[in-house]
Design a protein around this motif. Structure first.
Motif, PDB file in Angstrom:
ATOM      1  N   UNK A 161      -4.759  -6.413   5.265  1.00 21.25           N
ATOM      2  CA  UNK A 161      -5.059  -5.561   4.469  1.00 21.25           C
ATOM      3  C   UNK A 161      -6.320  -5.043   5.339  1.00 21.25           C
ATOM      4  N   UNK A 162      -7.448  -5.990   4.880  1.00 21.39           N
ATOM      5  CA  UNK A 162      -8.631  -5.284   5.434  1.00 21.39           C
ATOM      6  C   UNK A 162      -8.718  -5.228   7.246  1.00 21.39           C
ATOM      7  N   UNK A 163      -8.349  -6.145   7.713  1.00 20.33           N
ATOM      8  CA  UNK A 163      -8.468  -5.779   9.218  1.00 20.33           C
ATOM      9  C   UNK A 163      -7.885  -4.668   9.835  1.00 20.33           C
ATOM     10  N   UNK A 164      -6.078  -4.489   9.291  1.00 14.03           N
ATOM     11  CA  UNK A 164      -5.570  -3.294   9.735  1.00 14.03           C
ATOM     12  C   UNK A 164      -6.234  -2.271   9.121  1.00 14.03           C
ATOM     13  N   UNK A 165      -7.246  -1.867   7.987  1.00 18.26           N
ATOM     14  CA  UNK A 165      -8.009  -0.757   7.826  1.00 18.26           C
ATOM     15  C   UNK A 165      -9.081  -0.610   8.570  1.00 18.26           C
ATOM     16  N   UNK A 166      -9.936  -2.013   8.751  1.00 18.03           N
ATOM     17  CA  UNK A 166     -10.675  -1.810   9.690  1.00 18.03           C
ATOM     18  C   UNK A 166     -10.261  -1.064  11.561  1.00 18.03           C
ATOM     19  N   UNK A 199     -12.083   7.481  13.363  1.00 20.85           N
ATOM     20  CA  UNK A 199     -11.735   7.931  11.865  1.00 20.85           C
ATOM     21  C   UNK A 199     -11.084  10.091  11.833  1.00 20.85           C
ATOM     22  N   UNK A 200     -11.275  10.094  13.197  1.00 19.59           N
ATOM     23  CA  UNK A 200     -10.889  11.598  12.922  1.00 19.59           C
ATOM     24  C   UNK A 200      -9.136  12.017  12.765  1.00 19.59           C
ATOM     25  N   UNK A 201      -8.890  10.957  14.156  1.00 22.08           N
ATOM     26  CA  UNK A 201      -7.033  11.064  13.708  1.00 22.08           C
ATOM     27  C   UNK A 201      -6.302  10.689  12.772  1.00 22.08           C
ATOM     28  N   UNK A 202      -7.272   9.755  11.920  1.00 21.91           N
ATOM     29  CA  UNK A 202      -6.983   9.098  10.446  1.00 21.91           C
ATOM     30  C   UNK A 202      -7.081  10.041   9.167  1.00 21.91           C
ATOM     31  N   UNK A 203      -8.421  11.237   9.087  1.00 20.93           N
ATOM     32  CA  UNK A 203      -8.086  12.087   8.380  1.00 20.93           C
ATOM     33  C   UNK A 203      -7.381  13.164   9.023  1.00 20.93           C
ATOM     34  N   UNK A 204      -7.170  13.502   9.709  1.00 21.75           N
ATOM     35  CA  UNK A 204      -6.532  14.612   9.748  1.00 21.75           C
ATOM     36  C   UNK A 204      -4.892  14.218   9.665  1.00 21.75           C
ATOM     37  N   UNK A 248       4.606 -12.523   5.680  1.00 28.00           N
ATOM     38  CA  UNK A 248       3.636 -11.783   7.326  1.00 28.00           C
ATOM     39  C   UNK A 248       4.123 -10.640   7.516  1.00 28.00           C
ATOM     40  N   UNK A 249       5.494 -10.455   7.439  1.00 22.51           N
ATOM     41  CA  UNK A 249       6.155  -9.142   7.420  1.00 22.51           C
ATOM     42  C   UNK A 249       6.127  -7.980   7.105  1.00 22.51           C
ATOM     43  N   UNK A 250       5.493  -8.398   5.736  1.00 23.91           N
ATOM     44  CA  UNK A 250       4.414  -7.698   4.108  1.00 23.91           C
ATOM     45  C   UNK A 250       3.015  -6.814   4.840  1.00 23.91           C
ATOM     46  N   UNK A 251       2.511  -7.387   5.762  1.00 20.20           N
ATOM     47  CA  UNK A 251       1.068  -7.954   6.142  1.00 20.20           C
ATOM     48  C   UNK A 251       1.295  -6.952   7.839  1.00 20.20           C
ATOM     49  N   UNK A 252       1.774  -6.688   7.927  1.00 21.80           N
ATOM     50  CA  UNK A 252       2.180  -6.759   9.565  1.00 21.80           C
ATOM     51  C   UNK A 252       1.409  -5.309   9.745  1.00 21.80           C
ATOM     52  N   UNK A 253       1.797  -4.267   8.764  1.00 20.23           N
ATOM     53  CA  UNK A 253       1.361  -3.094   8.974  1.00 20.23           C
ATOM     54  C   UNK A 253       1.177  -2.776   7.276  1.00 20.23           C
ATOM     55  N   UNK A 254       0.063  -1.474   8.127  1.00 18.04           N
ATOM     56  CA  UNK A 254      -0.060  -0.783   6.755  1.00 18.04           C
ATOM     57  C   UNK A 254      -0.570   0.249   6.894  1.00 18.04           C
ATOM     58  N   UNK A 255      -0.174   1.586   5.904  1.00 19.08           N
ATOM     59  CA  UNK A 255      -0.372   3.248   6.365  1.00 19.08           C
ATOM     60  C   UNK A 255      -1.344   3.674   5.603  1.00 19.08           C
ATOM     61  N   UNK A 256      -2.653   3.806   5.782  1.00 16.93           N
ATOM     62  CA  UNK A 256      -3.186   4.151   4.928  1.00 16.93           C
ATOM     63  C   UNK A 256      -3.377   5.243   4.394  1.00 16.93           C
TER      64      UNK A 256
END
Length: 260
Positions: A8-13, A19-24, A104-112
């Motif tokens: 979770x932390x790695x993908x968030x970072x 950041x601009x893309x993230x907030x848009x 592993x699959x659950x933690x492979x991608x997060x859409x924050x």
């Protein structure tokens, strides 16, 4: 769970590197369900009620299902995009690691970026609760929490079933969207407004009725009979994840390596 939170932390970072893309993207995710909710609002503005359901009652139903969908889309995104692991042969690496394939699959991608959709659903939930004459108790508050949790597990289970099909089809099938996006759109209204056969399918097969309709009647004081059964329906709906997990395990056992 320590490993899961590291994922979770790695993908968030990594996502916060842009950041601009993230907030848009987050702002865009806020307005997507907003347009759907606007349609819901104007529908009730025109007709007043739908089969005895008032606007704020349906708004609560809308908020619960969209909250559950947003959370599952954020944290179970790995299963939704699982076909890419099969196509690229990356699932072979998952199999040789000393951790469960599910984790592993659950933690492979997060859409924050789904925080925008989550925020909009939360605003609708608070607005609906403020305007509904609900006699709150600890049991009703816990039931509401169980409704959201059950919805997350059901959507996650559907993602898992869709991912399992990739072991045989390689590419993900769009038919799964009938039960994710389609299920979300249908379950944002109380199920008794549909024909009986539709309500039965989405109660006993894909149990969205246990997320919003049956426990919602308990919270709003519309139950007929034993209220405990209505209160416990979210827990029954949560059991949907168990057969989904078993099907996933069957798919993993039948996987054939790419050989590359």
């Amino acid at each position: 769970m320590t490993l899961y939170f590291k994922y979770l932390l790695i993908l968030f970072k990594s996502q916060m590197q842009y950041r601009t893309s993230f907030w848009l993207l987050s702002i865009g995710q806020f307005f997507i369900p907003f347009s759907v909710f606007a349609g819901l609002y104007f529908l009730f503005e025109r007709f007043g009620q739908i089969k005895g359901w008032e606007f704020f009652e349906v708004a609560l139903c809308f908020a619960v299902i969209h909250l559950a969908f947003s959370l599952s889309e954020c944290f179970a995104r790995g299963f939704d995009t699982f076909s890419s692991l099969i196509i690229k042969g990356d699932f072979d690496r998952v199999l040789v690691r000393p951790r469960s394939t599910f984790l592993q699959v659950l933690g492979s991608k997060f859409e924050f970026t789904r925080i925008g959709r989550l925020l909009q659903s939360g605003i609708v939930l608070i607005w609906a609760l403020i305007n509904l004459p609900i006699e709150w108790s600890l049991v009703k508050a816990v039931t509401l929490l169980f409704m959201i949790t059950s919805g997350v597990l059901i959507f996650t289970g559907i993602y898992m079933l869709a991912a399992t099909m990739c072991f045989w089809t390689v590419q993900g099938l769009e038919v799964a969207n009938i039960f994710t996006d389609g299920g979300r759109e249908m379950a944002q209204y109380p199920l008794n407004i549909y024909q009986k056969w539709v309500a039965r399918i989405f109660t006993y097969v894909i149990p969205f009725g246990t997320v919003n309709y049956l426990p919602l009647m308990f919270i709003l004081g519309k139950t007929q009979g034993d209220e405990i059964l209505y209160m416990l329906t979210p827990l029954a709906g949560s059991l949907f994840i168990i057969p989904c997990f078993l099907v996933w395990q069957i798919g993993v056992r039948h996987y054939r390596s790419t050989g590359s």
